[in-house]
Design a protein around this motif. Structure first.
Motif, PDB file in Angstrom:
ATOM      1  N   ALA A 459       0.831  -1.201   0.000  1.00  0.00           N
ATOM      2  CA  ALA A 459       0.000   0.000   0.000  1.00  0.00           C
ATOM      3  C   ALA A 459       0.869   1.256   0.000  1.00  0.00           C
ATOM      4  N   ALA A 460       1.920   1.237   0.827  1.00  0.00           N
ATOM      5  CA  ALA A 460       2.799   2.403   0.902  1.00  0.00           C
ATOM      6  C   ALA A 460       3.519   2.643  -0.423  1.00  0.00           C
ATOM      7  N   ALA A 461       3.927   1.570  -1.082  1.00  0.00           N
ATOM      8  CA  ALA A 461       4.605   1.718  -2.372  1.00  0.00           C
ATOM      9  C   ALA A 461       3.683   2.375  -3.390  1.00  0.00           C
ATOM     10  N   ALA A 462       2.428   1.929  -3.421  1.00  0.00           N
ATOM     11  CA  ALA A 462       1.471   2.500  -4.368  1.00  0.00           C
ATOM     12  C   ALA A 462       1.185   3.965  -4.050  1.00  0.00           C
ATOM     13  N   LEU A 463       1.023   4.288  -2.761  1.00  0.00           N
ATOM     14  CA  LEU A 463       0.738   5.663  -2.371  1.00  0.00           C
ATOM     15  C   LEU A 463       1.925   6.579  -2.659  1.00  0.00           C
ATOM     16  N   ALA A 464       3.146   6.074  -2.411  1.00  0.00           N
ATOM     17  CA  ALA A 464       4.329   6.876  -2.707  1.00  0.00           C
ATOM     18  C   ALA A 464       4.474   7.086  -4.207  1.00  0.00           C
ATOM     19  N   GLY A 465       4.141   6.058  -4.987  1.00  0.00           N
ATOM     20  CA  GLY A 465       4.229   6.180  -6.438  1.00  0.00           C
ATOM     21  C   GLY A 465       3.282   7.222  -6.984  1.00  0.00           C
TER      22      GLY A 465
END
Length: 657
Positions: A459-465
């Motif tokens: 989830a964090a990877a997607a939000l950071a992206g």
């Protein structure tokens, strides 16, 4: 009395950096040496001058004594410090140094030679009252069986000249003896330039306890207390501590007395280590005397307050040792290696995109790499040593585990999670670990991550992206990523991860995010930036650090660390399988040192197929399943690149078809 004004450090990596640091505090100029793969190594920039060592075989370049002596002459050095490994226990090199009129920072050549002949050393020290185990040298393989008849099983095959666990093999039955001796010879020859091996009785469930000794030219020999190095893999130490949780005051006195007796028997000068095996009854026996500084010397420094490199340099200049110190508190060291414990401890090479170990009171980091360093296959896999000091063992263990868990180590796989798992395991915390600890506890269990890490980090990877994309937008910067006037399909991103699986994140900000179709419970996004995401899930709020390098996303949080590879949204059509089924591939560049099968041979799962030497260690490649060796494109002595096909083992049905 010799005076050292300029010191050449005949080593590389973290020990070269560490020696330079102390030399500079003493007003001594330093000279580094380097092979071509080390041209940008931190140890080069840590010194005042540096000399390139020419040669084609990078791993052997540091073993050429004549090049090192010439480098010292060229730069006007007065002395050479050999560090550990390489030529540190090579009597011929010490003689070369002295013959050139230089100071060798270490014991006299005759002392190194006496302790290098391990059988003669045991006879000498046994006569001095030091307890020893039965053993003997094997210079000719044909004589090994006669020696075994005297020693008995189980036994240990060891490199006769050198240390650090190189070449060491445990043998419990006759059928395994020849293979163990041959493998030990190859590994010892590669590490020390001498393939003579030594056989010794193996003590079951022992602890590995050693005593740091120091001698000077005035006849003084000090014992600087013991270190416990019992947690090992393939006889390579992983965690070392002082004092040992298995040693009480009375046993400590006996160990130190035996170590001093050993030092006096050989007229020891400089830093050395008397290594013992401690059996469950409390009896101890000599393993060997290492005539050099040890990798684990920082734990002794932190508990005694002494700088052992400083002492080495003072003794080499004729100074007397100080009064015997008092040990206070507890220190524990973890060796951080570039290897993947979950995948059979496969060595890892590549670029360290981030190497960040947090600073804290009571934490010391001796590192041979920095962010941007290239980790290659030429040398051993040690990246750094992380050491914690505290008043008590429990606090030191917790402090070290906490520091390692918070480190950001990107680009090369490491054994960090294994070290944290060991430090937090009940058996180790209780002080009960022996040398069989990692035989009883699987790497997969010790490295097991928090169950929540996969979903939270994806989830964090997607939000950071999406935050990174919005920050780069030139128009309509205030609207969420993927916004539409009429809602239809959600935004979607898929990641491959190190468990060989895939995770798909779908989101429609600001109020929806799902992992593989399942909404993340209680999601609250407090902040999302390209390098940091602050989110709550299931009632717990966490901050996840995000670092993207190309398509790879590295994530660190209190849950642990993850490495995710973002897959293209519109992938190219799948290509045909590049390699035939059953292919065994090289995990990294290396040299084939042994082929144990032939084409057409039937093998069973786990059977040795071949061995590859990389990072100064021999790595066995075994059959993944029963089948027939249908292709064997490599032979002994051949170099291989990472990903090269080493062999093809075809399953029986496939072979028949």
């Amino acid at each position: 009395m010799p005076l050292i004004r300029r010191l050449l450090i005949a080593n590389r990596g973290e020990i070269a950096v560490r020696i330079a640091r102390t030399a500079h505090t003493m007003g001594i100029d330093t000279v580094a040496v380097y092979a071509d793969p080390d041209v940008d190594s931190p140890h080069v920039s840590a010194a005042d001058q540096a000399v390139r060592l020419p040669g084609d075989a990078a791993a052997d370049t540091y073993l050429r004594g004549e090049l090192l002596v010439e480098a010292a002459r060229t730069t006007g050095a007065d002395a050479i410090h050999p560090g550990y490994g390489f030529l540190s226990e090579n009597a011929d090199f010490a003689r070369q140094v002295e013959a050139a009129g230089l100071v060798f920072v270490g014991p006299a050549p005759h002392t190194i030679a006496a302790m290098g002949d391990k059988l003669a050393a045991k006879e000498l020290l046994g006569a001095a009252g030091v307890p020893v185990l039965p053993g003997g040298m094997v210079r000719e393989d044909a004589k090994a069986e006669a020696l075994v008849a005297r020693i008995g099983f189980p036994l240990l095959v060891k490199a006769a000249f050198g240390g650090g666990g190189r070449g060491m093999r445990a043998v419990r039955e006759q059928a395994d003896l020849a293979r163990a001796v041959a493998a030990a010879r190859r590994e010892a020859g590669a590490a020390f330039g001498d393939d003579t091996v030594f056989l010794e009785r193996l003590v079951e469930r022992p602890r590995h306890v050693e005593v740091q000794i120091f001698g000077d030219t005035h006849g003084n020999v000090l014992a600087l207390f013991e270190r416990d190095c019992s947690v090992q893999r393939r006889h390579q130490k992983l965690i070392e501590e002082s004092p040992s949780p298995a040693v009480d005051r009375a046993l400590r006195e006996r160990l130190c007395a035996a170590a001093v007796a050993a030092g006096r028997a050989i007229g020891y000068v400089g830093a050395g280590t008397v290594e013992f095996v401690l059996d469950p009854s409390g009896a101890f026996h000599l393993l060997e005397v290492n005539t050099r500084l040890q990798v684990e010397h920082p734990v002794t420094e932190l508990t005694t307050g002494l700088d052992l490199v400083r002492l080495q340099l003072l003794v080499a200049q004729g100074h007397a040792l100080p009064d015997a110190p008092v040990a206070v508190g507890h220190a524990i060291e973890a060796r951080l290696y570039a290897e993947d414990p979950v995948r059979g401890y496969a060595p890892s090479v590549g670029t360290l995109h981030r190497f960040d170990i947090p600073e804290a009171d009571g934490i010391r980091v001796d590192a041979g790499v920095v962010t941007g360093s290239r980790v290659g296959p030429h040398y051993d896999a040690l990246l750094a040593k992380v050491i914690a000091y505290a008043p008590t063992r429990d606090e030191a263990c917790r402090k070290l585990a906490h520091t390692l868990a918070r480190a950001r180590l990107h680009g090369v796989r490491t054994n960090r999670d294994l070290l944290v798992g060991i430090l937090r395991s009940p058996e180790f915390a209780a002080g009960d670990a022996d040398t069989g600890f990692l035989d009883r506890h699987s790497a997969a269990d010790l490295c097991a991550a928090d169950p929540a890490v996969s979903a939270i980090h994806a989830a964090a990877a997607a939000l950071a992206g999406q935050a990174e994309r919005r920050a780069a937008a030139r128009v309509l910067t205030g609207i969420p990523s993927g916004w539409r006037n009429v809602r239809s399909a959600d935004q979607q991103v898929t990641y491959a991860h190190d468990t060989d699986g895939r995770t798909t994140v779908t989101y429609r900000l600001p109020d929806h995010l799902a992992i593989d179709g399942k909404p993340l419970p209680g999601l609250v996004v407090h902040a999302a930036h390209a390098d940091r995401v602050d989110l709550g899930a299931d009632g717990v709020r966490r901050t996840i650090a995000v670092h993207r390098v190309g398509d790879t996303v590295y994530l660190d949080s209190p849950l642990g660390a993850s490495e995710l590879i973002e897959l293209p949204r519109l992938p190219e059509p799948a290509e045909a399988e590049a390699e035939p089924a059953g292919s065994l591939l090289a995990a990294m560049p290396g040299t084939v040192v042994r082929v144990a099968v032939a084409e057409g041979e039937h093998v069973v799962a786990g059977q040795l197929v071949l061995a590859v030497e990389a990072m100064k260690m021999e790595h066995e490649v075994t059959a993944p399943h029963e089948g027939v060796v249908t292709h064997l494109p490599v032979g002994p002595g051949e170099p291989v690149d990472a990903g090269a096909v080493l062999a093809v083992v075809t399953a029986p049905v496939e072979a028949a078809g």
